[in-house]
Write a protein that holds these residues in place. Structure first.
Motif, PDB file in Angstrom:
ATOM      1  N   ARG A  99       3.261 -55.524  12.802  1.00 33.97           N
ATOM      2  CA  ARG A  99       4.442 -55.996  12.055  1.00 33.97           C
ATOM      3  C   ARG A  99       5.552 -54.944  12.073  1.00 33.97           C
ATOM      4  NH1 ARG A  99       3.835 -61.372  11.499  1.00 33.97           N
ATOM      5  NH2 ARG A  99       1.931 -61.865  10.410  1.00 33.97           N
ATOM      6  N   LEU A 100       5.177 -53.694  11.887  1.00 35.21           N
ATOM      7  CA  LEU A 100       6.177 -52.628  11.880  1.00 35.21           C
ATOM      8  C   LEU A 100       6.831 -52.475  13.251  1.00 35.21           C
ATOM      9  CD1 LEU A 100       4.371 -50.010   9.645  1.00 35.21           C
ATOM     10  CD2 LEU A 100       6.480 -51.252   9.087  1.00 35.21           C
TER      11      LEU A 100
ATOM     12  N   THR B 272       6.417 -58.198   6.897  1.00 31.01           N
ATOM     13  CA  THR B 272       5.853 -56.854   6.780  1.00 31.01           C
ATOM     14  C   THR B 272       5.438 -56.583   5.342  1.00 31.01           C
ATOM     15  OG1 THR B 272       7.311 -56.136   8.581  1.00 31.01           O
ATOM     16  CG2 THR B 272       6.268 -54.409   7.258  1.00 31.01           C
TER      17      THR B 272
ATOM     18  N   ASP C 209       9.820 -52.193  -3.154  1.00 29.32           N
ATOM     19  CA  ASP C 209      10.466 -52.802  -1.993  1.00 29.32           C
ATOM     20  C   ASP C 209      10.617 -54.308  -2.153  1.00 29.32           C
ATOM     21  OD1 ASP C 209      10.721 -50.318  -0.814  1.00 29.32           O
ATOM     22  OD2 ASP C 209       8.870 -50.519   0.346  1.00 29.32           O
TER      23      ASP C 209
ATOM     24  N   ARG D 203       1.762 -55.609   4.029  1.00 33.09           N
ATOM     25  CA  ARG D 203       1.519 -54.432   3.189  1.00 33.09           C
ATOM     26  C   ARG D 203       0.709 -54.818   1.953  1.00 33.09           C
ATOM     27  NH1 ARG D 203       7.113 -51.866   2.016  1.00 33.09           N
ATOM     28  NH2 ARG D 203       5.836 -50.626   0.603  1.00 33.09           N
TER      29      ARG D 203
ATOM     30  N   HIS E 159      11.482 -55.074  10.862  1.00 31.81           N
ATOM     31  CA  HIS E 159      11.937 -53.986   9.999  1.00 31.81           C
ATOM     32  C   HIS E 159      10.880 -53.762   8.913  1.00 31.81           C
ATOM     33  CE1 HIS E 159      14.371 -51.982   6.926  1.00 31.81           C
ATOM     34  NE2 HIS E 159      15.123 -51.593   7.936  1.00 31.81           N
ATOM     35  N   PRO E 160      10.724 -52.537   8.422  1.00 31.68           N
ATOM     36  CA  PRO E 160       9.724 -52.285   7.371  1.00 31.68           C
ATOM     37  C   PRO E 160       9.900 -53.142   6.116  1.00 31.68           C
ATOM     38  CG  PRO E 160      10.496 -50.224   8.279  1.00 31.68           C
ATOM     39  CD  PRO E 160      11.355 -51.308   8.887  1.00 31.68           C
ATOM     40  N   ASP E 161      11.111 -53.613   5.856  1.00 32.85           N
ATOM     41  CA  ASP E 161      11.356 -54.435   4.675  1.00 32.85           C
ATOM     42  C   ASP E 161      11.404 -55.931   4.983  1.00 32.85           C
ATOM     43  OD1 ASP E 161      11.436 -52.211   3.028  1.00 32.85           O
ATOM     44  OD2 ASP E 161      13.599 -51.966   3.230  1.00 32.85           O
TER      45      ASP E 161
END
Length: 81
Positions: free
Chosen positions: A10-11, A21, A51, A25, A15-17
């Motif tokens: 996914r990363l 993703t 987040d 998490r 994007h991490p957000d």
């Protein structure tokens, strides 16, 4: 696929957000708690919550679910921190 591998994928793709993703998490944090890492899971959920509130908003179902999981971890294992 292990959830940690899924998170790495996914990363790499998003994007991490990105909502996908964030969802992954959450899975990583939950799995961490399942294998006995309540303190680590709590830390992962707390970081995730910040987040999620930023990206999804405080009333999004995923954000509310993370809040509930944090409350449960704190209630069930108050010495986990």
């Amino acid at each position: 696929m292990f959830v940690s591998e899924e998170l790495a994928l996914r990363l790499a793709l998003f994007h991490p957000d990105h909502p996908d993703t964030l969802f992954t998490r959450c899975n990583v944090a939950a799995r961490t708690g399942e294998v006995g890492g309540a303190g680590k899971a709590l830390a992962l959920f707390e970081e995730l919550l910040l987040d999620q509130v930023w990206v999804l908003g405080p009333d999004h179902p995923d954000t509310r679910r993370t809040k509930a999981l944090i409350e449960a971890l704190r209630r069930d294992a108050p010495d986990s921190r």
